[in-house]
Design a protein around this motif. Structure first.
Motif, short mmCIF file in Angstrom:
data_model
loop_
_atom_site.label_atom_id
_atom_site.label_comp_id
_atom_site.label_asym_id
_atom_site.label_seq_id
_atom_site.Cartn_x
_atom_site.Cartn_y
_atom_site.Cartn_z
N LEU A 1 0.84 -1.18 0.00
CA LEU A 1 0.00 0.00 0.00
C LEU A 1 0.88 1.24 0.00
O LEU A 1 1.76 1.38 0.86
N LYS A 2 0.67 2.12 -0.96
CA LYS A 2 1.38 3.40 -0.97
C LYS A 2 0.54 4.41 -0.21
O LYS A 2 -0.65 4.55 -0.46
N GLN A 3 1.18 5.08 0.73
CA GLN A 3 0.45 6.05 1.53
C GLN A 3 1.24 7.34 1.65
O GLN A 3 2.46 7.36 1.52
N LYS A 4 0.52 8.42 1.89
CA LYS A 4 1.13 9.74 2.05
C LYS A 4 0.61 10.34 3.34
O LYS A 4 -0.59 10.35 3.60
N ASP A 5 1.55 10.84 4.17
CA ASP A 5 1.13 11.42 5.43
C ASP A 5 0.79 12.90 5.26
O ASP A 5 0.85 13.44 4.16
N ARG A 6 0.45 13.55 6.37
CA ARG A 6 0.00 14.94 6.32
C ARG A 6 1.10 15.90 5.88
O ARG A 6 0.83 17.03 5.49
N PHE A 7 2.37 15.43 5.93
CA PHE A 7 3.49 16.27 5.53
C PHE A 7 3.93 16.02 4.09
O PHE A 7 4.91 16.58 3.63
N GLY A 8 3.21 15.12 3.41
CA GLY A 8 3.52 14.84 2.01
C GLY A 8 4.54 13.73 1.82
O GLY A 8 4.94 13.45 0.69
N ASN A 9 4.98 13.08 2.91
CA ASN A 9 5.96 11.99 2.79
C ASN A 9 5.26 10.74 2.28
O ASN A 9 4.24 10.31 2.85
N GLU A 10 5.82 10.13 1.23
CA GLU A 10 5.24 8.92 0.66
C GLU A 10 6.04 7.70 1.11
O GLU A 10 7.26 7.76 1.26
N SER A 11 5.34 6.60 1.34
CA SER A 11 6.00 5.35 1.72
C SER A 11 5.18 4.18 1.24
O SER A 11 3.96 4.29 1.04
N LYS A 12 5.86 3.06 1.03
CA LYS A 12 5.17 1.83 0.65
C LYS A 12 5.25 0.86 1.82
O LYS A 12 6.35 0.55 2.29
N ILE A 13 4.11 0.41 2.29
CA ILE A 13 4.08 -0.47 3.45
C ILE A 13 3.37 -1.77 3.11
O ILE A 13 2.60 -1.85 2.15
N GLY A 14 3.65 -2.79 3.91
CA GLY A 14 2.97 -4.07 3.75
C GLY A 14 1.64 -4.07 4.48
O GLY A 14 1.50 -3.46 5.53
#
Length: 377
Positions: A210-223
């Motif tokens: 799952l690709k997600q973006k936090d409130r600061f605009g940081n993107e990450s891919k998590i399981g």
């Protein structure tokens, strides 16, 4: 729209995170050295030219230097702040030579060197023990309360009511254990051991991504497995149990760090995820903007990573010195100076290469390369 904590808050948070941790790390070396009677020439926060400082009665120069990204304790007998042995220590007068680091037995030198990283782990344990007392610890059993249709769990045949006991051979006690394991392993296929209606069962599952973006605009891919717990449960922790809870949380965080590094080394995770001081500063500001408890937790995580990195067997780092001491203990004589010299040169080259890499990644996290591409295009 991303939210930025602002430059001043970022600088403040960075100072609050890294400054005390560097001081405490070096204080561990300092106190261990003093305990064994080693003369300490300097205790510095930062590298390079001294900005200001003072000399105490024992002859130690306490100073703040121009580059605040680190620190060091320089013992008598050291050639430089990295504690590279000075070949000239044998020419010192007998009284001074006896108080040098190199004159100490190898086991004492090992304790002095290990005291820095150990202090970082102790700091993390104390912080996480305090948080366990303040907020409790997760006691939600790893029992599946719901399965999202079409998710990785649904495809693998995991059902509501299943009690997951291990993932990839690693025991699972709570739902947070399960989440900590899966979040680091997007797209990985792992074995799942579970109990269904009291009967043991083993299946394989390919963890979703799952690709997600936090409130600061940081993107990450998590399981993500695509399952949810039953009723969440928190267990209160008393004063006597808190240290053990702090140790468990520290070990779990350290395990996550080792897993992440292993994935980068094996190519399962991008080297772009390695970050340096700039990214730590960015994350510090973002974490502080979320509230003081988040910043305190972040300090514990950085302390764990600082201790772990310093224990890596890379010359110039604490772990490199410990590696040489281990060889010395086995051979019953020190590693030849010319071998140490070349090893330290190689370690310096590796550290410089790593710094270039993480700085490149950090600038990317700040959007520098995207901006430049836009200007050039």
């Amino acid at each position: 729209m991303s939210q930025s904590p602002g430059l001043l808050l970022t600088i403040l948070a960075f100072a609050l995170v890294l400054g005390p941790l560097i001081f405490l790390h070096e204080l561990g070396h300092y106190l261990a050295g003093r305990w064994f009677g080693v003369k300490i020439d300097a205790f510095s926060i930062g590298f390079g030219r001294e900005l200001f400082g003072w000399t105490d009665k024992s002859g130690t120069r306490w100073k703040f230097s121009v580059l605040p990204l680190g620190g060091y304790v320089k013992f008598a007998g050291d050639l430089n702040p990295a504690s590279v042995p000075d070949p000239a220590w044998l020419e010192l007068p007998p009284e001074e030579r006896a108080r040098s680091l190199q004159a100490r037995p190898v086991w004492q030198r090992a304790i002095i060197v290990a005291a820095g990283p150990v202090t970082n782990f102790i700091v993390a344990i104390v912080i996480l023990a305090g948080m366990a007392m303040a907020y409790g610890v997760d006691a939600t059993p790893a029992t599946v309360g719901l399965v999202q249709p079409g998710s990785a769990a649904a495809v693998a045949g995991i059902q509501t009511g299943d009690r997951i006991t291990s993932l990839g051979g690693r025991d699972v006690a709570t739902f947070s254990d399960l989440a900590s394991f899966t979040v680091m392993r997007p797209n990985e296929r792992v074995a799942v051991s579970l109990l269904r209606n009291g009967q043991p069962l083993q299946i394989a599952v390919t963890i979703g991504a799952l690709k997600q973006k936090d409130r600061f605009g940081n993107e990450s891919k998590i399981g993500r497995l695509g399952i949810g717990p039953g009723a969440p449960a928190l267990r209160k922790v008393g004063l006597l149990e808190a240290p053990a809870a702090g140790v468990r949380a520290t070990v779990e965080a350290l395990q996550g760090t080792v897993d992440g590094l292993g994935q980068i080394i094996t190519g399962r995770r991008s080297v772009e995820e390695l970050g340096g001081p700039l990214r730590i500063a960015k994350m510090s500001g973002e974490t502080l903007s979320l509230g003081t408890p988040y910043l305190i937790w972040f300090i514990a995580m950085i302390s764990i990573n600082l201790g772990f990195i310093n224990l890596l067997p890379v010359p110039l780092l604490d772990g490199g010195h410990l590696f040489f001491y281990a060889i010395e203990a086995i051979r019953r004589r020190p590693v030849p100076p010319h071998v140490q010299e070349w090893a330290f040169r190689g370690g310096l080259a590796a550290i410089l290469a790593l710094m270039v890499t993480v700085t490149f990644n950090d600038l990317g996290a700040f959007g520098v390369w995207t901006t430049l591409r836009g200007l050039i295009g």
